[in-house]
Write a protein that holds these residues in place. Structure first.
Motif, PDB file in Angstrom:
ATOM      1  N   PHE A  28       0.659  -1.385  -0.201  1.00  0.00           N
ATOM      2  CA  PHE A  28      -0.053  -0.095  -0.051  1.00  0.00           C
ATOM      3  C   PHE A  28       0.810   0.873  -0.103  1.00  0.00           C
ATOM      4  CE2 PHE A  28       1.234  -0.649   4.299  1.00  0.00           C
ATOM      5  CZ  PHE A  28       1.134   0.724   5.204  1.00  0.00           C
ATOM      6  N   VAL A  29       0.581   2.409  -0.639  1.00  0.00           N
ATOM      7  CA  VAL A  29       1.259   3.617  -0.869  1.00  0.00           C
ATOM      8  C   VAL A  29       0.089   4.459   0.614  1.00  0.00           C
ATOM      9  CG1 VAL A  29       1.575   5.860  -1.813  1.00  0.00           C
ATOM     10  CG2 VAL A  29       2.036   2.998  -3.046  1.00  0.00           C
ATOM     11  N   GLY A  30       1.751   4.981   1.029  1.00  0.00           N
ATOM     12  CA  GLY A  30       1.508   6.132   2.520  1.00  0.00           C
ATOM     13  C   GLY A  30       1.774   7.484   1.365  1.00  0.00           C
ATOM     14  N   GLY A  31       1.073   8.574   0.649  1.00  0.00           N
ATOM     15  CA  GLY A  31       1.923   9.905   1.198  1.00  0.00           C
ATOM     16  C   GLY A  31       1.474  10.822   1.431  1.00  0.00           C
ATOM     17  N   ASN A  32       1.542  12.214   1.158  1.00  0.00           N
ATOM     18  CA  ASN A  32       1.688  13.279   2.431  1.00  0.00           C
ATOM     19  C   ASN A  32       0.953  14.153   1.392  1.00  0.00           C
ATOM     20  OD1 ASN A  32       3.649  13.714   0.399  1.00  0.00           O
ATOM     21  ND2 ASN A  32       4.933  14.347   2.318  1.00  0.00           N
ATOM     22  N   ARG A  33       1.144  15.409   2.340  1.00  0.00           N
ATOM     23  CA  ARG A  33      -0.288  16.639   2.260  1.00  0.00           C
ATOM     24  C   ARG A  33       0.948  17.850   2.931  1.00  0.00           C
ATOM     25  NH1 ARG A  33      -4.145  16.981   7.680  1.00  0.00           N
ATOM     26  NH2 ARG A  33      -1.984  16.801   9.130  1.00  0.00           N
ATOM     27  N   ILE A  78      -2.443  -1.016  10.251  1.00  0.00           N
ATOM     28  CA  ILE A  78      -1.511  -1.691  11.276  1.00  0.00           C
ATOM     29  C   ILE A  78      -2.187  -2.916  10.601  1.00  0.00           C
ATOM     30  CG2 ILE A  78      -1.916  -3.168  13.747  1.00  0.00           C
ATOM     31  CD1 ILE A  78      -1.939   0.543  14.888  1.00  0.00           C
ATOM     32  N   ARG A  79      -3.671  -3.106  10.102  1.00  0.00           N
ATOM     33  CA  ARG A  79      -4.230  -4.192   9.999  1.00  0.00           C
ATOM     34  C   ARG A  79      -3.311  -5.114   8.746  1.00  0.00           C
ATOM     35  NH1 ARG A  79      -8.910  -4.504   9.424  1.00  0.00           N
ATOM     36  NH2 ARG A  79      -9.330  -2.460   9.583  1.00  0.00           N
ATOM     37  N   LEU A  80      -2.998  -3.963   7.609  1.00  0.00           N
ATOM     38  CA  LEU A  80      -2.735  -4.087   6.473  1.00  0.00           C
ATOM     39  C   LEU A  80      -1.390  -4.720   6.326  1.00  0.00           C
ATOM     40  CD1 LEU A  80      -3.807  -0.338   4.291  1.00  0.00           C
ATOM     41  CD2 LEU A  80      -4.231  -3.905   4.039  1.00  0.00           C
ATOM     42  N   LEU A  81      -0.342  -4.276   7.568  1.00  0.00           N
ATOM     43  CA  LEU A  81       0.698  -4.221   7.814  1.00  0.00           C
ATOM     44  C   LEU A  81       1.003  -6.077   8.752  1.00  0.00           C
ATOM     45  CD1 LEU A  81       2.428  -1.280   9.192  1.00  0.00           C
ATOM     46  CD2 LEU A  81       2.798  -2.328   7.328  1.00  0.00           C
ATOM     47  N   ARG A  82      -0.267  -6.012   9.184  1.00  0.00           N
ATOM     48  CA  ARG A  82      -0.125  -7.147   9.900  1.00  0.00           C
ATOM     49  C   ARG A  82      -0.584  -8.675   8.938  1.00  0.00           C
ATOM     50  NH1 ARG A  82      -3.757  -6.424  15.008  1.00  0.00           N
ATOM     51  NH2 ARG A  82      -0.958  -5.463  15.774  1.00  0.00           N
ATOM     52  N   ALA A  83      -1.763  -8.241   8.236  1.00  0.00           N
ATOM     53  CA  ALA A  83      -1.353  -9.463   7.078  1.00  0.00           C
ATOM     54  C   ALA A  83      -0.495  -9.450   5.645  1.00  0.00           C
ATOM     55  CB  ALA A  83      -2.576  -8.848   6.346  1.00  0.00           C
ATOM     56  N   GLY A  84       0.511  -8.674   5.642  1.00  0.00           N
ATOM     57  CA  GLY A  84       1.862  -9.060   5.007  1.00  0.00           C
ATOM     58  C   GLY A  84       1.701  -7.799   4.235  1.00  0.00           C
ATOM     59  N   ILE A  85       0.817  -6.933   4.434  1.00  0.00           N
ATOM     60  CA  ILE A  85       1.013  -5.621   2.767  1.00  0.00           C
ATOM     61  C   ILE A  85       2.168  -4.939   3.362  1.00  0.00           C
ATOM     62  CG2 ILE A  85      -0.536  -4.475   1.197  1.00  0.00           C
ATOM     63  CD1 ILE A  85      -1.029  -7.335   1.945  1.00  0.00           C
ATOM     64  N   LYS A  86       2.633  -4.978   2.759  1.00  0.00           N
ATOM     65  CA  LYS A  86       3.640  -3.906   3.374  1.00  0.00           C
ATOM     66  C   LYS A  86       3.560  -2.088   2.731  1.00  0.00           C
ATOM     67  CE  LYS A  86       7.057  -7.326   2.640  1.00  0.00           C
ATOM     68  NZ  LYS A  86       8.964  -7.913   1.718  1.00  0.00           N
ATOM     69  N   ARG A  87       4.068  -1.677   3.524  1.00  0.00           N
ATOM     70  CA  ARG A  87       4.648  -0.108   3.308  1.00  0.00           C
ATOM     71  C   ARG A  87       5.175   0.436   2.029  1.00  0.00           C
ATOM     72  NH1 ARG A  87       4.967   4.637   7.606  1.00  0.00           N
ATOM     73  NH2 ARG A  87       4.776   6.680   7.152  1.00  0.00           N
ATOM     74  N   LEU A  88       4.499   1.224   1.362  1.00  0.00           N
ATOM     75  CA  LEU A  88       5.069   1.923   0.298  1.00  0.00           C
ATOM     76  C   LEU A  88       5.556   3.174  -0.198  1.00  0.00           C
ATOM     77  CD1 LEU A  88       6.218   0.679  -3.685  1.00  0.00           C
ATOM     78  CD2 LEU A  88       6.106   3.269  -3.274  1.00  0.00           C
ATOM     79  N   ASP A  89       6.572   4.168   0.712  1.00  0.00           N
ATOM     80  CA  ASP A  89       6.786   5.553   0.846  1.00  0.00           C
ATOM     81  C   ASP A  89       6.291   5.976  -0.652  1.00  0.00           C
ATOM     82  OD1 ASP A  89       7.140   7.944   1.978  1.00  0.00           O
ATOM     83  OD2 ASP A  89       8.535   7.550   3.055  1.00  0.00           O
ATOM     84  N   GLY A  90       5.149   7.159   0.119  1.00  0.00           N
ATOM     85  CA  GLY A  90       4.842   8.235  -1.741  1.00  0.00           C
ATOM     86  C   GLY A  90       5.452   9.400  -0.993  1.00  0.00           C
ATOM     87  N   ARG A  91       5.784   9.856   0.099  1.00  0.00           N
ATOM     88  CA  ARG A  91       6.467  10.335   0.066  1.00  0.00           C
ATOM     89  C   ARG A  91       7.429  11.457  -1.368  1.00  0.00           C
ATOM     90  NH1 ARG A  91       9.336  11.645   5.569  1.00  0.00           N
ATOM     91  NH2 ARG A  91      10.148   9.787   4.763  1.00  0.00           N
ATOM     92  N   TYR A  92       6.957  13.106  -1.189  1.00  0.00           N
ATOM     93  CA  TYR A  92       7.751  13.571  -2.199  1.00  0.00           C
ATOM     94  C   TYR A  92       7.402  13.372  -3.527  1.00  0.00           C
ATOM     95  CZ  TYR A  92      10.967  14.378   2.029  1.00  0.00           C
ATOM     96  OH  TYR A  92      10.882  15.398   3.473  1.00  0.00           O
ATOM     97  N   TYR A  93       6.337  12.442  -4.101  1.00  0.00           N
ATOM     98  CA  TYR A  93       5.976  11.631  -5.535  1.00  0.00           C
ATOM     99  C   TYR A  93       4.782  11.773  -5.547  1.00  0.00           C
ATOM    100  CZ  TYR A  93       7.326   9.100  -9.114  1.00  0.00           C
ATOM    101  OH  TYR A  93       7.475   8.780 -10.437  1.00  0.00           O
ATOM    102  N   ALA A  94       3.815  12.284  -4.765  1.00  0.00           N
ATOM    103  CA  ALA A  94       2.326  12.080  -4.716  1.00  0.00           C
ATOM    104  C   ALA A  94       1.629  12.962  -3.305  1.00  0.00           C
ATOM    105  CB  ALA A  94       1.944  11.349  -5.426  1.00  0.00           C
ATOM    106  N   PRO A  95       2.006  14.639  -3.863  1.00  0.00           N
ATOM    107  CA  PRO A  95       1.877  15.125  -2.411  1.00  0.00           C
ATOM    108  C   PRO A  95       0.253  15.812  -2.599  1.00  0.00           C
ATOM    109  CG  PRO A  95       2.697  16.683  -3.630  1.00  0.00           C
ATOM    110  CD  PRO A  95       3.664  15.689  -3.891  1.00  0.00           C
TER     111      PRO A  95
END
Length: 270
Positions: free
Chosen positions: A114-119, A212-229
């Motif tokens: 999954f991707v977490g962007g910023n603002r 938290i539940r995504l991570l626990r289920a094995g879905i990793k975090r992809l950092d969207g900072r400095y790309y999709a604000p």
């Protein structure tokens, strides 16, 4: 890959208009739709959506539920079920996106992540100007934002500085810091963890529980900072009467081991 934007809103059609217009200004090779997740807004929001839909070149769905208090998790689940895309980008109805926003998320999308962007936060005065003058922020240059930063109309510029794709984006696997106003995930992964937990009502922490539940289920975090604000309009804080209860519920999630929402999206699947 088809993309669905799940756009949460509640009784702020003036802001919603600017946000939807920014999606109509996208420059992308991706096929996408907008699914407006409406947590019980009044008729003026519906009238606005109907007006925009009549001239839109992209599909727009309006998913509405009765106003029974802050139920963001519930309306997001309903919108995800209605969404036709295989990849979901969650955006709040007070967040205007730049013209490259969908294309950048399209480039970030990766199976198993999954991707977490910023603002970037906009000032109260500038927000008022944007809404009153109906300014299209989607295609503004870095120079434009540099001037706004010097004038105190936004809180930072760094999210607009594009950094290359690379393995470093996969290195941060903590749930902290992911903003619910800018999250992207595969629909199959959302369903796999039973979506958002509707036990969280009122403001606060339903996004953290989801991550938290995504991570626990094995879905990793992809950092969207400095790309999709995106640009967050100023507004008064929502009522936080449920914050302590939700925080206590989140602590139970942190201390637990479950991946499934207690009350989630499965109830809407047929």
């Amino acid at each position: 890959m088809d993309i669905s934007i799940v756009l949460a809103t509640y009784n702020w059609p003036q802001a919603l208009e600017r946000v939807v217009k920014s999606f109509l200004s996208q420059q992308t090779q991706a096929s996408f739709e907008v699914v407006i997740a409406d947590d019980g807004s009044k008729d003026d929001t519906k009238h606005l959506i109907d007006q925009v839909k009549s001239t839109s070149h992209i599909p727009i769905q309006h998913i509405w539920q009765e106003d029974q208090g802050f139920q963001l998790a519930k309306i997001r689940n309903k919108a995800v079920v209605a969404a036709k895309g295989e990849y979901i980008i969650f955006v709040d109805g007070d967040c205007i996106v730049p013209s490259y926003f969908i294309q950048r998320h399209y480039e970030l999308a990766k199976t198993g992540f999954f991707v977490g962007g910023n603002r970037i936060l906009l000032s109260e005065n500038f927000t008022q100007v944007v809404l009153e003058q109906k300014i299209n922020l989607a295609d503004k240059s870095l120079l434009y934002w540099f001037v706004k930063r010097l004038s105190g109309h936004c809180n930072r510029l760094l999210p607009l500085v594009k950094r290359a794709l690379g393995s470093w984006r996969e290195s941060r696997q903590k749930w902290q810091g992911v903003r619910g106003c800018n999250i992207a995930a595969w629909k199959m992964d959302i369903i796999a963890v039973n979506g958002f937990d509707e036990s969280f009502t009122g403001w606060g922490y339903e996004d953290s529980d989801f991550i938290i539940r995504l991570l626990r289920a094995g879905i990793k975090r992809l950092d969207g900072r400095y790309y999709a604000p995106l640009f967050h309009l100023w507004h008064q804080e929502n009522s936080r009467g449920q914050e302590q209860e939700n925080l206590s519920r989140l602590q139970q999630v942190i201390d637990g081991t479950h991946t499934q929402a207690h009350v989630g999206i499965n109830q809407y699947l047929t």
